[in-house]
Design a protein around this motif. Sequence first.
Motif, short mmCIF file in Angstrom:
data_model
loop_
_atom_site.label_atom_id
_atom_site.label_comp_id
_atom_site.label_asym_id
_atom_site.label_seq_id
_atom_site.Cartn_x
_atom_site.Cartn_y
_atom_site.Cartn_z
N ILE A 162 52.39 3.17 -3.45
CA ILE A 162 53.17 4.26 -4.22
C ILE A 162 53.34 5.34 -3.49
CG2 ILE A 162 52.12 3.57 -6.39
CD1 ILE A 162 50.29 5.96 -6.50
N PRO A 163 54.54 6.26 -3.84
CA PRO A 163 54.79 7.31 -3.15
C PRO A 163 53.51 8.31 -3.19
CG PRO A 163 56.59 6.89 -4.42
CD PRO A 163 55.58 5.92 -4.82
N ARG A 164 53.38 9.02 -2.04
CA ARG A 164 52.18 9.88 -2.07
C ARG A 164 52.56 11.48 -1.43
NH1 ARG A 164 48.34 7.01 1.62
NH2 ARG A 164 50.21 6.10 2.26
N VAL A 165 51.97 12.39 -1.88
CA VAL A 165 52.12 13.85 -1.37
C VAL A 165 50.57 14.22 -1.15
CG1 VAL A 165 52.53 16.22 -1.59
CG2 VAL A 165 54.00 14.46 -2.79
N THR A 166 50.48 14.74 0.23
CA THR A 166 49.10 14.88 0.50
C THR A 166 48.94 16.06 1.92
OG1 THR A 166 46.87 13.83 1.27
CG2 THR A 166 49.08 12.96 2.23
N TYR A 167 47.85 16.25 2.19
CA TYR A 167 47.71 16.74 3.55
C TYR A 167 46.31 16.34 4.14
CZ TYR A 167 43.52 19.11 1.55
OH TYR A 167 42.28 19.23 0.93
N ASP A 168 46.45 16.47 5.72
CA ASP A 168 45.40 15.90 6.34
C ASP A 168 44.11 16.48 6.19
OD1 ASP A 168 43.93 14.53 8.54
OD2 ASP A 168 45.74 14.60 9.73
N ARG A 169 43.23 15.80 5.42
CA ARG A 169 41.96 16.50 4.94
C ARG A 169 41.04 16.51 6.09
NH1 ARG A 169 40.26 15.53 -1.17
NH2 ARG A 169 42.23 16.22 -2.06
N VAL A 170 41.34 15.26 7.10
CA VAL A 170 40.09 15.24 8.10
C VAL A 170 40.52 16.31 9.20
CG1 VAL A 170 39.65 14.07 10.12
CG2 VAL A 170 39.83 12.73 7.93
N GLU A 171 41.88 16.62 9.48
CA GLU A 171 42.28 17.56 10.39
C GLU A 171 42.17 18.89 9.74
OE1 GLU A 171 43.17 17.39 13.61
OE2 GLU A 171 42.70 15.45 13.40
N ALA A 172 42.18 19.28 8.46
CA ALA A 172 41.83 20.51 7.90
C ALA A 172 40.54 20.85 7.92
CB ALA A 172 42.34 20.32 6.47
N ALA A 173 39.48 19.89 7.84
CA ALA A 173 38.12 20.20 7.95
C ALA A 173 37.84 20.39 9.53
CB ALA A 173 37.32 18.91 7.62
N LYS A 174 38.31 19.43 10.29
CA LYS A 174 38.02 19.82 11.84
C LYS A 174 38.59 21.40 12.21
CE LYS A 174 38.88 16.66 14.76
NZ LYS A 174 39.58 15.65 15.73
N ALA A 175 39.63 21.77 11.72
CA ALA A 175 39.97 23.33 11.95
C ALA A 175 39.09 24.24 11.57
CB ALA A 175 41.59 23.34 11.24
N ALA A 176 38.61 24.08 10.25
CA ALA A 176 37.45 24.78 10.02
C ALA A 176 36.39 25.00 10.73
CB ALA A 176 37.08 24.52 8.43
N VAL A 177 35.74 23.76 11.14
CA VAL A 177 34.57 23.65 12.05
C VAL A 177 34.83 24.29 13.20
CG1 VAL A 177 32.79 22.12 12.92
CG2 VAL A 177 33.83 21.75 10.41
N GLN A 178 36.10 23.82 13.72
CA GLN A 178 36.46 24.21 15.25
C GLN A 178 36.42 26.15 15.39
OE1 GLN A 178 36.91 22.15 18.03
NE2 GLN A 178 36.47 24.40 18.88
N HIS A 179 36.64 26.38 14.30
CA HIS A 179 36.87 27.89 14.13
C HIS A 179 35.40 28.39 14.08
CE1 HIS A 179 37.19 32.07 12.67
NE2 HIS A 179 36.35 31.79 11.88
N LEU A 180 34.44 27.64 13.41
CA LEU A 180 33.17 28.01 13.73
C LEU A 180 32.49 27.75 15.08
CD1 LEU A 180 31.60 26.93 10.19
CD2 LEU A 180 32.14 29.35 10.89
N LEU A 181 32.74 26.78 15.57
CA LEU A 181 32.55 26.61 17.14
C LEU A 181 32.93 27.42 18.04
CD1 LEU A 181 33.16 22.63 17.00
CD2 LEU A 181 31.04 23.57 17.46
N ASP A 182 34.12 27.92 17.98
CA ASP A 182 34.79 28.91 18.66
C ASP A 182 34.21 30.23 18.64
OD1 ASP A 182 36.73 27.16 19.29
OD2 ASP A 182 38.25 27.87 17.82
N GLN A 183 33.39 30.57 17.47
CA GLN A 183 32.54 31.90 17.12
C GLN A 183 31.23 31.71 17.59
OE1 GLN A 183 34.42 34.45 15.86
NE2 GLN A 183 36.07 32.81 16.00
N GLY A 184 30.99 30.44 18.59
CA GLY A 184 29.61 30.33 19.30
C GLY A 184 28.55 29.73 18.42
#
Length: 347
Positions: A162-184
């Motif tokens: 079926i047609p779908r509208v979404t966002y990349d949840r895996v990459e969104a979560a990775k961006a959040a965790v990467q920010h924490l990693l970048d803070q040390g």
Amino acid sequence: MTTLKDVAQHVGVSISTVSRVVNNEATRSVNPETRRKIWDAVTELGYQPNKWARQLVKGGQNAPSVAARVGCIVAVTQNKYNHPYFSGILEGIEKGLVDNGYELAYVQTGDDLRNPATLHRILHENVADGLILVEGLEPSLYEMLRKSVPYLVGVDVSDPGIPRVTYDRVEAAKAAVQHLLDQGHKRIAFIGGSGLSQDMVKEKRYRGYREALREAGIEALPEWILNSHWDVETSYQITKELLQSGKKRPTAIFAASDMMAISAMRAANECGLRIPDDLAFVGIDNIEMSAYSSPPLTTVHIPKFEIGSIAAKTMIDYIHGKYPLPVKISVPFELKVRASSVSESKS
């Protein structure tokens, strides 16, 4: 143009309650006084149920060529239409339909469909031409809807048919965790839920968390994986238990929703921890409340209204045969850095 949401806000009730009253649904009782207030608001605000169908009969110039009725089912089990994430999507869906000459016929939840009378009405008595599904449903319910409703459009559903509208949840979560990693941070905990699958490993935001840590060469401790079952109170309780357990404490927490992050921040405050110096937080969704928490919450912005609006337009195009094959539309996300993850000395 007055919408269901306008009437709901005027009376102080949910969109679903207004929908049941104006559509004369008898599957769930509504207090007579509330019912009277809703009809008073309908008159005062000028809301016109089934307006576009009436315009079609009159031959209105802007009426759709087919008086299609579009319903919506939201797979949320708590807070229903006051939910700060799903309400934004619902608002976008209704606005997208109204702007294109359609009307949101009804809004139900996955829990509502467990009522046999409600399910029978949707499948046999009040069948919509199209149905927008916001997040997944139990497989048995989903299959019944597929057989009864001509057009389905999904928001964050997994069915490629079926047609779908979404966002990349895996990459969104990775961006959040990467920010924490970048803070040390290297000791990063996770708060989330397992969803319909009841398997945390299949949950996309959890997968993004694990992938970000694995790529950084870090292994998360099992006691730092907190399953709150998407419940705000549980998030608060299990975070407090972790922080008071005497075990090795994380220095940061990634929560799979802002609501869980904010309740976990309260637990940290009550345990005497300073945010972000002792314990940093990042959420996901960017609900309105996140900018006003104490301290303001770093989060991943998800364009909720736009997701709903695109889903509505996709449904209309689908009904009019513009998609020979199911499409998948992915919207972008954006990290919003605030004080819950970056101390003043670093900002």
